[in-house]
Design a protein around this motif. Structure first.
Motif, PDB file in Angstrom:
ATOM      1  N   GLY A  50      17.538   0.158  -9.300  1.00  0.00           N
ATOM      2  CA  GLY A  50      17.885  -0.740 -10.391  1.00  0.00           C
ATOM      3  C   GLY A  50      17.197  -2.088 -10.310  1.00  0.00           C
ATOM      4  N   SER A  51      16.178  -2.184  -9.478  1.00  0.00           N
ATOM      5  CA  SER A  51      15.424  -3.433  -9.324  1.00  0.00           C
ATOM      6  C   SER A  51      14.132  -3.130  -8.567  1.00  0.00           C
ATOM      7  N   GLY A  52      13.268  -4.146  -8.473  1.00  0.00           N
ATOM      8  CA  GLY A  52      12.048  -3.988  -7.688  1.00  0.00           C
ATOM      9  C   GLY A  52      10.929  -3.279  -8.401  1.00  0.00           C
ATOM     10  N   GLY A  53      10.914  -3.354  -9.720  1.00  0.00           N
ATOM     11  CA  GLY A  53       9.847  -2.692 -10.460  1.00  0.00           C
ATOM     12  C   GLY A  53       8.479  -3.261 -10.155  1.00  0.00           C
ATOM     13  N   GLY A  54       8.376  -4.573 -10.055  1.00  0.00           N
ATOM     14  CA  GLY A  54       7.098  -5.203  -9.750  1.00  0.00           C
ATOM     15  C   GLY A  54       6.587  -4.806  -8.385  1.00  0.00           C
ATOM     16  N   ASP A  55       7.481  -4.773  -7.386  1.00  0.00           N
ATOM     17  CA  ASP A  55       7.085  -4.354  -6.042  1.00  0.00           C
ATOM     18  C   ASP A  55       6.632  -2.895  -6.049  1.00  0.00           C
ATOM     19  N   ALA A  56       7.292  -2.072  -6.862  1.00  0.00           N
ATOM     20  CA  ALA A  56       6.903  -0.660  -6.960  1.00  0.00           C
ATOM     21  C   ALA A  56       5.477  -0.525  -7.472  1.00  0.00           C
ATOM     22  N   LEU A  57       5.103  -1.365  -8.440  1.00  0.00           N
ATOM     23  CA  LEU A  57       3.731  -1.313  -8.950  1.00  0.00           C
ATOM     24  C   LEU A  57       2.734  -1.786  -7.910  1.00  0.00           C
ATOM     25  N   ASN A  58       3.100  -2.775  -7.119  1.00  0.00           N
ATOM     26  CA  ASN A  58       2.202  -3.234  -6.050  1.00  0.00           C
ATOM     27  C   ASN A  58       1.935  -2.112  -5.060  1.00  0.00           C
ATOM     28  N   THR A  59       3.004  -1.399  -4.681  1.00  0.00           N
ATOM     29  CA  THR A  59       2.844  -0.280  -3.747  1.00  0.00           C
ATOM     30  C   THR A  59       1.985   0.817  -4.356  1.00  0.00           C
ATOM     31  N   ALA A  60       2.267   1.153  -5.616  1.00  0.00           N
ATOM     32  CA  ALA A  60       1.497   2.197  -6.287  1.00  0.00           C
ATOM     33  C   ALA A  60       0.035   1.803  -6.427  1.00  0.00           C
ATOM     34  N   ALA A  61      -0.234   0.529  -6.697  1.00  0.00           N
ATOM     35  CA  ALA A  61      -1.618   0.069  -6.846  1.00  0.00           C
ATOM     36  C   ALA A  61      -2.395   0.256  -5.546  1.00  0.00           C
ATOM     37  N   GLU A  62      -1.758  -0.010  -4.417  1.00  0.00           N
ATOM     38  CA  GLU A  62      -2.411   0.193  -3.123  1.00  0.00           C
ATOM     39  C   GLU A  62      -2.704   1.676  -2.908  1.00  0.00           C
ATOM     40  N   GLN A  63      -1.736   2.513  -3.232  1.00  0.00           N
ATOM     41  CA  GLN A  63      -1.916   3.948  -3.043  1.00  0.00           C
ATOM     42  C   GLN A  63      -3.004   4.501  -3.967  1.00  0.00           C
ATOM     43  N   VAL A  64      -3.013   4.052  -5.213  1.00  0.00           N
ATOM     44  CA  VAL A  64      -4.035   4.497  -6.160  1.00  0.00           C
ATOM     45  C   VAL A  64      -5.418   4.037  -5.718  1.00  0.00           C
ATOM     46  N   LYS A  65      -5.496   2.795  -5.234  1.00  0.00           N
ATOM     47  CA  LYS A  65      -6.775   2.268  -4.753  1.00  0.00           C
ATOM     48  C   LYS A  65      -7.287   3.107  -3.579  1.00  0.00           C
ATOM     49  N   ASP A  66      -6.397   3.441  -2.643  1.00  0.00           N
ATOM     50  CA  ASP A  66      -6.790   4.274  -1.504  1.00  0.00           C
ATOM     51  C   ASP A  66      -7.279   5.650  -1.966  1.00  0.00           C
ATOM     52  N   TYR A  67      -6.558   6.241  -2.898  1.00  0.00           N
ATOM     53  CA  TYR A  67      -6.928   7.562  -3.379  1.00  0.00           C
ATOM     54  C   TYR A  67      -8.284   7.532  -4.071  1.00  0.00           C
ATOM     55  N   LEU A  68      -8.487   6.568  -4.946  1.00  0.00           N
ATOM     56  CA  LEU A  68      -9.759   6.484  -5.671  1.00  0.00           C
ATOM     57  C   LEU A  68     -10.912   6.120  -4.748  1.00  0.00           C
ATOM     58  N   THR A  69     -10.612   5.381  -3.699  1.00  0.00           N
ATOM     59  CA  THR A  69     -11.643   5.078  -2.698  1.00  0.00           C
ATOM     60  C   THR A  69     -12.121   6.374  -2.033  1.00  0.00           C
ATOM     61  N   GLN A  70     -11.158   7.200  -1.624  1.00  0.00           N
ATOM     62  CA  GLN A  70     -11.497   8.479  -0.998  1.00  0.00           C
ATOM     63  C   GLN A  70     -12.242   9.396  -1.976  1.00  0.00           C
ATOM     64  N   ALA A  71     -11.941   9.237  -3.259  1.00  0.00           N
ATOM     65  CA  ALA A  71     -12.594  10.075  -4.274  1.00  0.00           C
ATOM     66  C   ALA A  71     -13.976   9.550  -4.643  1.00  0.00           C
ATOM     67  N   GLY A  72     -14.374   8.422  -4.060  1.00  0.00           N
ATOM     68  CA  GLY A  72     -15.732   7.904  -4.269  1.00  0.00           C
ATOM     69  C   GLY A  72     -15.933   7.022  -5.472  1.00  0.00           C
ATOM     70  N   TYR A  73     -14.840   6.441  -5.990  1.00  0.00           N
ATOM     71  CA  TYR A  73     -14.961   5.623  -7.194  1.00  0.00           C
ATOM     72  C   TYR A  73     -15.678   4.302  -6.962  1.00  0.00           C
ATOM     73  N   TYR A  74     -15.707   3.810  -5.726  1.00  0.00           N
ATOM     74  CA  TYR A  74     -16.228   2.462  -5.491  1.00  0.00           C
ATOM     75  C   TYR A  74     -17.525   2.462  -4.684  1.00  0.00           C
ATOM     76  N   LYS A  75     -18.145   3.623  -4.498  1.00  0.00           N
ATOM     77  CA  LYS A  75     -19.398   3.703  -3.730  1.00  0.00           C
ATOM     78  C   LYS A  75     -20.572   3.302  -4.586  1.00  0.00           C
TER      79      LYS A  75
END
Length: 441
Positions: free
Chosen positions: A416-441
């Motif tokens: 019932g709270s912490g939506g902004g923190d949830a997006l911060n966590t998800a952004a880190e996870q998405v960044k890691d995933y896309l890094t492994q997928a070669g999006y930033y090479k």
């Protein structure tokens, strides 16, 4: 490019289940199309589609017209949604030639585009720059996209029209007219007047939405996010959904909206949210077209005459999510020329008016000018399209991004709270995933 298994997480919304009941007589539709001279015989076209009520008006009303007006012999082959992506992708990659046209879910376009297995429809004579197209719809047909970030390997490629919109589908607002009078213009108004409706004993809670992890919760949060001014990625695929606007939207979603919805919303999917609005408990809901149209089915609603449609509420904008049926012709199509000619006929102004008359949302602006639209949602859909309606990011990896984001949003909704923190966590996870997928090479 991602493999097919990464797309298994994509789930088609349970949309347009009542489309057949809203179709009108074939006589009126035929009279519309007869204003255009019949083409020469179009020949055989094998269409592959996933089973969905949203295609009922097309099957029942438009296929016969295609035969009568264009001479097209349509063979319409359906499969369950869960198997069609892999089946068609394998057909295209292996040049099996079993289909002339695929009816895709629009998030699949990047996977087919990156594999270069679909015909360039622009080269086949379909004008992607025709101003009659709904702009946000036709933009989804290009690969690589004409605007926004591009995946690796396609940074400098010239966009080609590899798919064309087939049936429109988008989110709009459904609301209780005895609670709100007219469509609430803002989220604050939706909540405030909804509370008044609760106090008056007209409803049990102001709003209802889907809270299940993954696609359901992300789909419900998406119009809130867009209305707060959020953007998913920058032009280099860096996550930006956890911007100040994004975090504010998530806090509002898991906090204020949860406090004003049904108990157990964290486990709600389409069936549960639909039951809440159709059963008279909820004051408002943002939902896709087919589920919205159940409001006019006397067999499904307990509050007949009390549900109206409108543009989604705004914070700084009034933008909803779009997800459409979109058509592509495989390079291995056995009747390729026929399929392209069929698409030209189908996307003509008169055929689009016939589609609207049959009860489906057209994909060209001229279709919305049908004299007798098949349902009362169609003019509201155009209002929403003009106000703002955007697709999901054009990447083959959207399913994984949505999965990661949905998990975090669901956790915050449970709290019932912490939506902004949830997006911060998800952004880190998405960044890691896309890094492994070669999006930033």
């Amino acid at each position: 490019m991602t493999g097919m298994k990464k797309n298994r997480g994509i789930t088609r919304r349970k949309v347009l289940q009542s489309g057949a009941s809203l179709a009108v007589g074939a006589g009126l539709i035929t009279s519309i199309v007869r204003t255009t001279p019949a083409r020469a015989a179009g020949g055989k076209v094998i269409i592959g589609a996933f089973a969905d009520g949203g295609l009922t008006p097309f099957k029942e009303k438009i296929i016969p017209l295609a035969k009568e007006q264009g001479g097209f012999d349509i063979q319409f082959l359906e499969d369950e949604y869960g198997v069609t992506l892999e089946k068609w992708f394998a057909d295209a990659q292996n040049s099996a030639g079993q289909y002339d046209l695929y009816l895709l879910d629009d998030p699949w376009v990047p996977q087919f585009g990156a594999a270069d297995v679909l015909e360039d429809l622009g080269a086949g004579g379909i004008d992607g720059n025709d101003k009659d197209w709904i702009g946000s719809m036709i933009d989804m047909g290009f690969w690589p996209p004409r605007a926004g970030p591009r995946v690796k390997g396609f940074e400098s490629a010239e966009p080609k029209l590899i798919t064309v919109p087939f049936v429109g589908d988008l989110q709009t607002l459904t609301y209780r007219n005895d609670v709100y009078g007219s469509a609430p213009a803002t989220w604050d108004e939706l909540i405030a007047k909804g509370k008044e409706g609760v106090a008056a004993g007209k409803i049990k809670f102001p709003v209802v939405f889907r809270g299940v992890s993954g696609n359901p919760i992300v789909t419900s949060w998406y119009p809130v996010f867009l209305s707060f001014g959020g953007e998913f990625f920058d032009d280099k695929w860096n996550p930006t959904f956890n911007s100040e606007a994004g975090r504010a939207s998530a806090d509002f979603f898991v906090g204020t909206m949860k406090a004003n919805t049904a108990p157990g919303v964290v486990e709600f999917d389409s069936d549960q949210e639909g039951a809440a609005i159709l059963g008279g408990d909820a004051g408002a809901i943002i939902q896709y077209s087919g589920n919205a149209l159940k409001a006019d089915d006397a067999k499904q609603t307990k509050v007949p005459g009390k549900l109206d449609f409108g543009v989604v509420p705004k914070q700084v904008k009034a933008i909803s999510q779009m997800g459409i049926f979109i058509a592509g012709v495989p390079k291995s199509a056995p009747n390729k020329a026929n399929a392209i000619e069929f698409l030209k006929w189908y996307t003509s102004a008169d055929a689009q008016k016939a589609l609207a008359t049959a009860g489906s949302i057209p994909v060209k602006r001229s279709g919305f000018a049908a004299e007798k639209p098949g349902n009362r949602l169609i003019p509201v859909a155009l209002q929403q399209l003009d106000a703002g309606c955007l697709p999901r990011p054009r990447t083959p990896d959207w399913a994984k991004v949505e999965e990661l984001l949905g998990i975090q949003l669901n956790k915050a909704l449970q709290a019932g709270s912490g939506g902004g923190d949830a997006l911060n966590t998800a952004a880190e996870q998405v960044k890691d995933y896309l890094t492994q997928a070669g999006y930033y090479k």
